[in-house]
Scaffold this motif. Structure first.
Motif, PDB file in Angstrom:
ATOM      1  N   LYS B  50       0.823  -1.210   0.000  1.00 19.46           N
ATOM      2  CA  LYS B  50       0.000   0.000   0.000  1.00 19.46           C
ATOM      3  C   LYS B  50       0.858   1.263   0.000  1.00 19.46           C
ATOM      4  O   LYS B  50       0.326   2.376  -0.009  1.00 19.46           O
ATOM      5  N   GLY B  51       2.183   1.083   0.056  1.00 20.70           N
ATOM      6  CA  GLY B  51       3.073   2.244   0.081  1.00 20.70           C
ATOM      7  C   GLY B  51       2.938   3.035   1.365  1.00 20.70           C
ATOM      8  O   GLY B  51       3.051   4.246   1.367  1.00 20.70           O
ATOM      9  N   GLN B  52       2.681   2.332   2.493  1.00 19.38           N
ATOM     10  CA  GLN B  52       2.444   3.045   3.749  1.00 19.38           C
ATOM     11  C   GLN B  52       3.406   2.639   4.863  1.00 19.38           C
ATOM     12  O   GLN B  52       3.028   2.519   6.026  1.00 19.38           O
ATOM     13  N   VAL B  53       4.679   2.440   4.460  1.00 17.93           N
ATOM     14  CA  VAL B  53       5.732   2.213   5.445  1.00 17.93           C
ATOM     15  C   VAL B  53       6.453   3.545   5.629  1.00 17.93           C
ATOM     16  O   VAL B  53       6.800   4.194   4.649  1.00 17.93           O
ATOM     17  N   GLY B  54       6.637   3.972   6.883  1.00 21.34           N
ATOM     18  CA  GLY B  54       7.226   5.288   7.122  1.00 21.34           C
ATOM     19  C   GLY B  54       8.592   5.233   7.772  1.00 21.34           C
ATOM     20  O   GLY B  54       8.890   4.328   8.557  1.00 21.34           O
ATOM     21  N   ASN B  55       9.417   6.179   7.411  1.00 21.11           N
ATOM     22  CA  ASN B  55      10.704   6.360   8.075  1.00 21.11           C
ATOM     23  C   ASN B  55      11.106   7.825   7.923  1.00 21.11           C
ATOM     24  O   ASN B  55      10.635   8.504   7.028  1.00 21.11           O
ATOM     25  N   TRP B  56      12.017   8.277   8.807  1.00 25.33           N
ATOM     26  CA  TRP B  56      12.410   9.693   8.768  1.00 25.33           C
ATOM     27  C   TRP B  56      13.388   9.977   7.636  1.00 25.33           C
ATOM     28  O   TRP B  56      13.623  11.124   7.299  1.00 25.33           O
ATOM     29  N   GLY B  57      13.996   8.947   7.059  1.00 21.86           N
ATOM     30  CA  GLY B  57      15.033   9.177   6.050  1.00 21.86           C
ATOM     31  C   GLY B  57      16.271   9.776   6.697  1.00 21.86           C
ATOM     32  O   GLY B  57      16.518   9.562   7.886  1.00 21.86           O
ATOM     33  N   LEU B  58      17.042  10.524   5.911  1.00 22.99           N
ATOM     34  CA  LEU B  58      18.226  11.224   6.411  1.00 22.99           C
ATOM     35  C   LEU B  58      19.208  10.278   7.104  1.00 22.99           C
ATOM     36  O   LEU B  58      19.810  10.613   8.117  1.00 22.99           O
ATOM     37  N   GLY B  59      19.345   9.068   6.569  1.00 21.82           N
ATOM     38  CA  GLY B  59      20.321   8.130   7.109  1.00 21.82           C
ATOM     39  C   GLY B  59      19.754   7.216   8.186  1.00 21.82           C
ATOM     40  O   GLY B  59      20.473   6.424   8.777  1.00 21.82           O
ATOM     41  N   ASN B  60      18.440   7.320   8.464  1.00 22.79           N
ATOM     42  CA  ASN B  60      17.811   6.446   9.461  1.00 22.79           C
ATOM     43  C   ASN B  60      17.066   5.287   8.810  1.00 22.79           C
ATOM     44  O   ASN B  60      16.408   4.507   9.493  1.00 22.79           O
ATOM     45  N   GLU B  61      17.128   5.171   7.491  1.00 23.16           N
ATOM     46  CA  GLU B  61      16.223   4.292   6.760  1.00 23.16           C
ATOM     47  C   GLU B  61      16.780   2.911   6.421  1.00 23.16           C
ATOM     48  O   GLU B  61      16.031   2.055   5.973  1.00 23.16           O
ATOM     49  N   TYR B  62      18.067   2.678   6.658  1.00 19.78           N
ATOM     50  CA  TYR B  62      18.676   1.464   6.095  1.00 19.78           C
ATOM     51  C   TYR B  62      18.116   0.163   6.677  1.00 19.78           C
ATOM     52  O   TYR B  62      17.932  -0.812   5.962  1.00 19.78           O
ATOM     53  N   GLU B  63      17.844   0.138   7.993  1.00 26.06           N
ATOM     54  CA  GLU B  63      17.311  -1.094   8.590  1.00 26.06           C
ATOM     55  C   GLU B  63      15.932  -1.414   8.018  1.00 26.06           C
ATOM     56  O   GLU B  63      15.608  -2.565   7.751  1.00 26.06           O
ATOM     57  N   VAL B  64      15.137  -0.348   7.827  1.00 27.96           N
ATOM     58  CA  VAL B  64      13.802  -0.544   7.264  1.00 27.96           C
ATOM     59  C   VAL B  64      13.916  -1.066   5.829  1.00 27.96           C
ATOM     60  O   VAL B  64      13.189  -1.982   5.424  1.00 27.96           O
ATOM     61  N   GLN B  65      14.863  -0.521   5.083  1.00 29.63           N
ATOM     62  CA  GLN B  65      15.051  -0.975   3.701  1.00 29.63           C
ATOM     63  C   GLN B  65      15.531  -2.425   3.666  1.00 29.63           C
ATOM     64  O   GLN B  65      15.117  -3.194   2.802  1.00 29.63           O
ATOM     65  N   ALA B  66      16.385  -2.785   4.627  1.00 29.85           N
ATOM     66  CA  ALA B  66      16.861  -4.170   4.698  1.00 29.85           C
ATOM     67  C   ALA B  66      15.696  -5.108   5.007  1.00 29.85           C
ATOM     68  O   ALA B  66      15.596  -6.202   4.442  1.00 29.85           O
ATOM     69  N   LEU B  67      14.796  -4.670   5.886  1.00 32.25           N
ATOM     70  CA  LEU B  67      13.626  -5.489   6.229  1.00 32.25           C
ATOM     71  C   LEU B  67      12.702  -5.630   5.019  1.00 32.25           C
ATOM     72  O   LEU B  67      12.202  -6.723   4.739  1.00 32.25           O
ATOM     73  N   LEU B  68      12.487  -4.533   4.305  1.00 29.22           N
ATOM     74  CA  LEU B  68      11.638  -4.577   3.104  1.00 29.22           C
ATOM     75  C   LEU B  68      12.223  -5.542   2.084  1.00 29.22           C
ATOM     76  O   LEU B  68      11.508  -6.338   1.475  1.00 29.22           O
ATOM     77  N   THR B  69      13.538  -5.489   1.920  1.00 28.42           N
ATOM     78  CA  THR B  69      14.211  -6.383   0.975  1.00 28.42           C
ATOM     79  C   THR B  69      14.064  -7.842   1.408  1.00 28.42           C
ATOM     80  O   THR B  69      13.823  -8.722   0.587  1.00 28.42           O
TER      81      THR B  69
END
Lengths: 267, 362
Positions: B50-69
């Motif tokens: 749904k495109g509704q995963v949130g993160n602050w970005g600015l270098g805080n996003e990598y763990e979330v991206q790893a989980l998505l992957t």
């Protein structure tokens, strides 16, 4: 004789700033600028490095530039039209017109960083696509910024007429519509450009700042911030260069457009 | 906020009478929370779809991206503000939260809280094997080489502060609050309790008593994930990141010598400052306790703690020499060193990731 001196003047107005620009870039590339400012090539990377990053990432830079431009231009057009309309309304009802415009200009005092998050929240139901609703929120921020300068300036264009010109029109039995289209609108044209000279740079700045708060991550301003926080100064400077190109291009376009519209007015 | 919600509901009702298709879309949004027993995979796949995963970005996003992957999803996410309003109004279904900060605000009902209580659940990055280490202690490699005694003294006193704070979290929270707080005393106390867990537990859930220890395996995982998910447009920095090893970002010897010492140092530089990553809060309680209890004075240091906030670049502040020490996330230090900053981690305070993805349950 007169023509030649005019040309010389024109050439020097372009040449001197250009020479100064080249001089600064030469100082920058030779690190003389770093020496003067006490900076290093990490926080202030060399122009060649910045240019390399720009060319290597051209598609991504263009994508972000396009996003910023769409917001800036969209907000500028909408805001200016709305501002002009408000000025018409205000000048039609002079009793409360100026007071009304003062209230509108109060909006200008609200900082972008305060408006942007509010508009973000208000536009959340607009679309399921975060890119689209972010675009709307950002455009609205730019619109608010641009409305004020246009409304205040255009109002002056409608009211600060040549002495007795309106009385003359009245004495010739011109109706309100004729006075508006034949006298007031032409009189407002220089004022429109005065407003745009403020609004065009402001539209780019507000577009870039509102990108900070947008839900969808895109745009030159957002990329500058992302890269500075990650300590990627060279990349941040590449986006600063892109912002610079956007700003200069839009301003030059405005000057050309102004030159065409004002031909024969300011001689 | 409540007024806006009501307005949007009214608008939804008007739309419902106009088009049935639109109404069904709106209704689906109203009830799309997750069952308490739902699998993590199903939640991640649904929210990402749904495109509704949130993160602050600015270098805080990598763990979330790893989980998505990990669950086969694209790595895009919504930019989340520093409050939890996006989670509250359902524009973000799976929101980033730090266990010690946003998660508390979502659950608790004190001032600034959203009072969800048991109505929310969360995905822990440590359990998912995508943890990256966060708050550390760093300086520049050059400063450490020139002032080894100062660095050791600072580590020694700071870790003493952390040990005391973890033993007395309530008192530590009070100390932090008195040094100028951005949040309520209740939230500081909650934060101190949660930070204690991150400082005393590693990514595998084991107890850690060596405050500031550098866990090689967790550091290696952090570097590996950083290499995968930090995308640098600068080709020079990108290849530096590619070639980076743990020796380029950390040196455990200062910490080992400091902790093995008797506590007597002769610092080369006695007046030092430390740049925090964020506003004064229990996240940094060890440093405030060390200052308040005179631990820094004992080792011959006069310390100035400089709070962060907003876009303060703690890496840049240390790099330019405005401050001597800093607290940052390991991934931020890795990105900075890829750019050529030459920073050096000298202690790893947080032993596990404090990042979770929080979601509402039915």
């Amino acid at each position: 004789m007169k023509n030649i001196s005019m040309d010389r003047e024109k050439i020097s107005t372009i040449l001197y700033p250009l020479m100064f620009g080249v001089f600064v870039i030469a100082m920058w590339q030779s690190e003389a600028l770093h020496f003067l400012m006490g900076a290093d090539t990490f926080t202030l990377p060399l122009p060649t490095r910045i240019f390399t990053i720009l060319t290597e990432n051209l598609p991504k830079v263009l994508l972000n530039t396009k996003a910023t431009l769409m917001v800036a231009v969209g907000g500028l057009v909408l805001g200016s039209l709305l501002g002009y309309l408000l000025a018409i309304i205000a000048s039609t009802f002079p009793k409360w017109g100026m007071g009304g415009l003062s209230v509108v200009s109060a909006f200008n005092a609200v900082p972008i960083i305060a408006i942007a998050p509010i508009l973000n929240n208000l536009t959340k139901d607009f679309s399921r696509d975060p890119n689209i609703r972010s675009m709307l929120a950002k455009t609205l921020v730019v619109m608010i910024t641009c409305t004020v300068s246009m409304s205040v300036n255009a109002y002056r264009g409608f009211t600060e007429l040549k002495p007795f010109s309106e009385d003359l029109m009245h004495s010739l039995a011109a109706n309100k519509w004729t006075i508006f289209t034949k006298l007031k609108v032409p009189n407002s044209v220089p004022y429109i450009f005065t407003a745009l000279r403020v609004s065009v740079p402001a539209s780019i700045i507000s577009a870039m700042v509102s990108e900070y708060f947008a839900e969808y991550i895109i745009g030159v301003g957002r990329m500058i911030r992302e890269n500075i926080v990650l300590a990627q100064y060279a990349t941040a400077w590449a986006y600063i260069a892109a912002a610079f190109v956007i700003g200069i291009t839009m301003y030059v376009l405005l000057l050309i457009f102004e030159g065409i519209c004002m031909k024969g007015r300011r001689a | 906020m409540k007024v806006i919600k009501k307005m949007s509901m009214t608008m939804a009702l008007i739309a419902a009478s106009a088009t049935a298709a639109f109404a069904s879309g709106q209704q689906a949004e109203e009830i799309s929370y997750y069952e308490p027993g739902a699998s993590i995979e199903s939640i991640v796949v649904d929210a990402a779809g749904k495109g509704q995963v949130g993160n602050w970005g600015l270098g805080n996003e990598y763990e979330v991206q790893a989980l998505l992957t990990k669950y086969g999803q694209p790595t895009t996410y919504l930019s989340q503000a520093f409050d939890m309003d996006g989670f509250d109004d359902d524009s973000i279904l799976l929101a980033s939260a730090m266990t010690y900060n946003e998660l508390g605000l979502v659950k608790n009902s004190y001032d600034g809280g959203y009072s969800y209580g048991e109505g929310v659940s969360y995905i822990d990055m440590n359990d998912e094997g995508v943890a990256m280490l966060e708050d550390n202690l760093f300086t520049t490699a050059a400063f450490a080489a020139e002032n080894p005694e100062t660095v050791k003294a600072f580590i020694y006193a700071s870790m003493k502060g952390w040990a005391y704070a973890c033993e007395n979290p309530e008192e530590a929270a009070e100390i932090v609050f008195n040094y100028g707080s951005s949040v309520s005393p209740e939230h500081q106390a909650y934060m101190a309790e949660q930070v204690k867990k991150l400082v005393e537990t590693d990514t595998m859930g084991n107890m850690v008593r060596d405050y500031g220890k550098m866990d090689e395996a967790a550091m290696a995982q952090t570097l590996e994930l950083a290499k995968t998910y930090i995308k640098l447009e600068d080709s020079v920095a990108a290849s530096a990141l590619e070639a980076m090893s743990l020796e380029d970002v950390m040196d455990a010897s200062y910490w080992e010598m400091a902790m093995g010492s008797s506590g007597a140092f002769s610092p080369e530089k006695s007046e030092v400052s430390i740049q925090l990553k964020w506003l004064p809060q229990s996240q940094f309680m060890g440093y405030y306790v060390a200052l308040d209890k005179g631990f820094y004075e004992e080792v011959g240091l006069s310390v100035n703690i400089i709070p962060g906030g907003g876009d303060i670049g703690e890496t840049t502040a240390v790099y330019t020499g405005q401050v001597d020490f800093g607290v940052t996330w390991v991934s931020n230090l890795i990105a900075a060193n890829a750019g050529g900053m030459g920073l050096l981690e000298v202690a790893q305070v947080y032993q596990r990731s404090g990042l979770v993805l929080v979601y509402k349950t039915n």
